[in-house]
Motif scaffolding. Structure first.
Motif, mmCIF file in Angstrom:
data_model
loop_
_atom_site.group_PDB
_atom_site.id
_atom_site.type_symbol
_atom_site.label_atom_id
_atom_site.label_comp_id
_atom_site.label_asym_id
_atom_site.label_seq_id
_atom_site.Cartn_x
_atom_site.Cartn_y
_atom_site.Cartn_z
ATOM 1 N N ARG A 1 0.857 -1.189 0.000
ATOM 2 C CA ARG A 1 0.000 0.000 0.000
ATOM 3 C C ARG A 1 0.889 1.232 0.000
ATOM 4 O O ARG A 1 1.773 1.357 0.853
ATOM 5 C CB ARG A 1 -0.913 0.013 1.230
ATOM 6 C CG ARG A 1 -1.807 -1.206 1.339
ATOM 7 C CD ARG A 1 -2.791 -1.040 2.498
ATOM 8 N NE ARG A 1 -3.515 -2.274 2.727
ATOM 9 C CZ ARG A 1 -3.438 -2.978 3.858
ATOM 10 N NH1 ARG A 1 -2.674 -2.568 4.850
ATOM 11 N NH2 ARG A 1 -4.139 -4.083 3.998
ATOM 12 N N TYR B 1 -9.729 1.870 -2.943
ATOM 13 C CA TYR B 1 -8.882 1.945 -1.749
ATOM 14 C C TYR B 1 -9.757 2.293 -0.548
ATOM 15 O O TYR B 1 -9.623 1.730 0.509
ATOM 16 C CB TYR B 1 -7.799 2.990 -1.971
ATOM 17 C CG TYR B 1 -6.565 2.787 -1.132
ATOM 18 C CD1 TYR B 1 -5.703 1.721 -1.380
ATOM 19 C CD2 TYR B 1 -6.229 3.680 -0.118
ATOM 20 C CE1 TYR B 1 -4.557 1.537 -0.622
ATOM 21 C CE2 TYR B 1 -5.084 3.501 0.640
ATOM 22 C CZ TYR B 1 -4.260 2.433 0.393
ATOM 23 O OH TYR B 1 -3.122 2.240 1.146
ATOM 24 N N ARG C 1 -7.429 -1.106 -5.644
ATOM 25 C CA ARG C 1 -7.036 0.287 -5.851
ATOM 26 C C ARG C 1 -7.343 0.690 -7.280
ATOM 27 O O ARG C 1 -6.784 0.122 -8.222
ATOM 28 C CB ARG C 1 -5.549 0.481 -5.559
ATOM 29 C CG ARG C 1 -5.096 1.922 -5.780
ATOM 30 C CD ARG C 1 -3.591 2.061 -5.675
ATOM 31 N NE ARG C 1 -3.201 3.434 -5.984
ATOM 32 C CZ ARG C 1 -1.934 3.831 -6.143
ATOM 33 N NH1 ARG C 1 -0.959 2.952 -6.019
ATOM 34 N NH2 ARG C 1 -1.661 5.093 -6.437
ATOM 35 N N ASP D 1 -8.042 6.638 -7.338
ATOM 36 C CA ASP D 1 -8.037 6.731 -5.879
ATOM 37 C C ASP D 1 -6.862 7.572 -5.401
ATOM 38 O O ASP D 1 -5.712 7.314 -5.758
ATOM 39 C CB ASP D 1 -7.932 5.336 -5.252
ATOM 40 C CG ASP D 1 -9.198 4.520 -5.420
ATOM 41 O OD1 ASP D 1 -10.239 5.115 -5.739
ATOM 42 O OD2 ASP D 1 -9.144 3.292 -5.214
ATOM 43 N N VAL E 1 -4.727 7.796 -2.802
ATOM 44 C CA VAL E 1 -4.376 6.961 -1.655
ATOM 45 C C VAL E 1 -3.703 7.764 -0.531
ATOM 46 O O VAL E 1 -3.833 7.406 0.646
ATOM 47 C CB VAL E 1 -3.483 5.777 -2.083
ATOM 48 C CG1 VAL E 1 -4.227 4.869 -3.032
ATOM 49 C CG2 VAL E 1 -2.183 6.260 -2.710
#
Length: 208
Positions: free
Chosen positions: A75, A149, A159, A163, A165
């Motif tokens: 991530r 996400y 994802r 997105d 993040v």
């Protein structure tokens, strides 16, 4: 009269040589060699291989030997934010199945150092549960449903390219239970890409 004929014949012969040379040049002009056109062109040593542009000919990749994990980035930003207290390198070489046991408490300590007022987030997760999720740094992917996400309901089902993040991570760390706490810390201030995503593969914009 003979001189005129010789001059005419010489002119015709010269013109024919010029025509042949131009034709040969045109037939062999290489606009742009490629490595997948099935043609021996450019400085390829064999069809679509060799030379300065294409892969070497007859090379067989060697996958033997022992491979080591040297980086972990399931991530985006997780190790960057939570792995800064002296264990980032160790985190990078730990297999995901062992991460929670090894690093959850370290992640929790880091979370509470970043946001001492943390009690819960927009997912309804307290510090222990939230860092248990984060410390297992793999990107989950739902086999059906929405890929996101975090969209306010679904979380970590994958994802999507759109997105944000970093903003999502900041919101879950600093935003509190309703996402409104610490508004100055819940966004990196970058709202969108400077170039729109394409509608077909590979979707990302080309390099600058």
């Amino acid at each position: 009269m003979k001189t005129y004929k010789y001059i005419t014949l010489f002119a015709l012969f010269t013109a024919s040589l010029l025509f042949v040379q131009c034709s040969d040049d045109d037939d062999n002009v290489i606009m742009q060699e490629t490595c997948n056109d099935g043609i021996l062109n450019g400085d390829e040593t064999e069809i679509d291989c060799g030379g300065t542009t294409c892969e070497p000919c007859g090379v067989v990749l060697d996958f033997s030997g022992t491979y080591k994990q040297e980086d972990q980035m399931g991530r985006p930003g997780i190790n960057t934010v939570f792995g800064t207290e002296g264990f980032k390198d160790a985190f990078n070489v730990t297999v995901p199945s062992e991460m929670q046991v090894a690093f959850q408490n370290k992640f929790e300590a880091r979370l509470l150092a970043l946001n001492p007022g943390y009690t819960s987030n927009a997912l309804g997760l307290n510090a222990e549960v939230f860092t248990t999720v984060l410390s297992n740094d793999v990107l989950w992917l739902a086999q059906s449903g929405i890929t996101t996400y975090f969209n306010g309901t679904e979380v970590l089902t994958g994802r999507a390219l759109s997105d944000d993040v970093i903003d999502i991570s900041l919101l879950l760390i600093f935003g509190g239970a309703d996402g409104t706490e610490n508004p100055g810390l819940t966004s990196d201030g970058v709202p969108t890409n400077d170039v729109a995503f394409a509608t077909s593969f590979p979707y990302l914009a080309g390099p600058f």
